[in-house]
Design an enzyme around this catalytic site. Sequence first.
Site, PDB file in Angstrom:
ATOM      1  N   TRP A 106     -10.769   5.435  -2.142  1.00  0.00           N
ATOM      2  CA  TRP A 106     -11.985   6.214  -1.912  1.00  0.00           C
ATOM      3  C   TRP A 106     -11.721   7.720  -2.047  1.00  0.00           C
ATOM      4  O   TRP A 106     -12.619   8.537  -1.828  1.00  0.00           O
ATOM      5  CB  TRP A 106     -12.594   5.888  -0.544  1.00  0.00           C
ATOM      6  N   HIS A 151       0.833  -1.207   0.000  1.00  0.00           N
ATOM      7  CA  HIS A 151       0.000   0.000   0.000  1.00  0.00           C
ATOM      8  C   HIS A 151       0.873   1.265   0.000  1.00  0.00           C
ATOM      9  O   HIS A 151       0.686   2.161  -0.828  1.00  0.00           O
ATOM     10  CB  HIS A 151      -0.895  -0.043   1.247  1.00  0.00           C
ATOM     11  N   GLU A 152       1.838   1.330   0.890  1.00  0.00           N
ATOM     12  CA  GLU A 152       2.655   2.549   1.003  1.00  0.00           C
ATOM     13  C   GLU A 152       3.502   2.775  -0.239  1.00  0.00           C
ATOM     14  O   GLU A 152       3.698   3.914  -0.660  1.00  0.00           O
ATOM     15  CB  GLU A 152       3.533   2.494   2.254  1.00  0.00           C
TER      16      GLU A 152
END
Length: 428
Positions: free
Chosen positions: A258, A246-247
């Site tokens: 989102w 993710h990072e």
Amino acid sequence: MKKILLLAFQIGSFALFAQQNTIRCYTKEVMNEYEKQHPGYNDRVNHLFDEAKRQTKISNSSRSMADTVYKIRVVFHVVYTTAAENIPDSFIYSQIEILNEDYRRKNADTSLTRTEFLPVAADAGIEFELASQDPNGNFTTGITRTLGSPTGPLGFTPFADEVKSAAKGGKDPWPTDQYLNIWVCNILNGFGVLGYAFPPNNAPNWTAADTTDAAHQGVVLHYPVVGRNNTSPLDPTVAQGRSAVHEIGHYLGLRHIWGDGDCTVDDGLDDTPTAAAANQQTCNYTTNSCTDTPVDHPDMLENYMDYSDDRCLNMFTKEQVGVMRWILQTSRAGIVSGVDITYPAAINNIEQKLFARIYPNPTQGKINISHDASNASCEVFDIYGKEVKSELIRSEAIIDISNLADGIYTLKLKADQAERTKKIYLVK
Ligand SMILES: [Ca+2]
Ligand SMILES: [Ca+2]
Ligand SMILES: [Zn+2]
């Protein structure tokens, strides 16, 4: 002191309102804090993202497809204050393995991607390897270890970013335009932040010296979320090494799926459905928080850029891949240690022994080359194998191919018995 109090207050607020005591990612908060200190930072991030998206849409044939696999040169800086925080090499090896699965869509759990998302799920064509040479050209394992000495009561804090500075009790980065620096430490003394990253915000073809934030570029991870074999996992929802996936997505330009807002904002990409909020460490496949047109998909909680349970994160989309690859070809070209070229096939068999940096790529004509021999011959071939340029160069050189037609070329460096080739994209 004021800053630390403010941060403590923010963390306190999160702990009150969040269902879990874990704050999956602090990238957005860090960016907003950095914006206060350096106005214009978020605008630059957004501008670069828009350009990446535009370029991806223009030329998705050669640039978004994984015909070239980019290898990223990684250094892990373990900054510890206790034995547990001084994680062993094996956790880091596991993390590299996870990255190489997830960024090549070779992860075992691709089978969990729902059918309706399969048409947009994509292999990013990006691989990771621990650096084998340090900034001085010496052999390295790609892992540094530092006994840290954070000064504040919360230890290493994201806003002050002390872990990246020896003067503040952490470890200075290796040149951030040549290495993906990943710091591993105890973030905020375990308050619950698992990681954060600085997205690229610089003009393409930057060097570290050109940016105000060179010293901050990279990823910071909380030590219990590194690797699948970590012996001090926080809980099963964050134990599969997906925090790093993710990072690094942020580090390569991606936003939260989102869009860090409600249904009226999104992540800027068309192939990720809108969502009202993060899916906080859950795997609720019935969640459909916003109505999309023309097709209303459920929330894509499989996406690595959501906050879902590690065990249901399993995909990037094609547009996300396009953005990351364009960033790697431009803004972060210097951290690419090499490429595996699957086309044309003949290039595959050439030995690649010479350590060299060849950038930017794509280029408008001028190519910077540095290599570890005193002299090397530099030859450029067109797609038919015809030599179009030949020069003898020293260890640092700039060659100019702006007189050639736009297209794909092969650059070959030769020194003694060592060779290095790279496919170059010339786009004027
Ligand atoms: Ca979207
Ligand atoms: Ca929806
Ligand atoms: Zn994030």
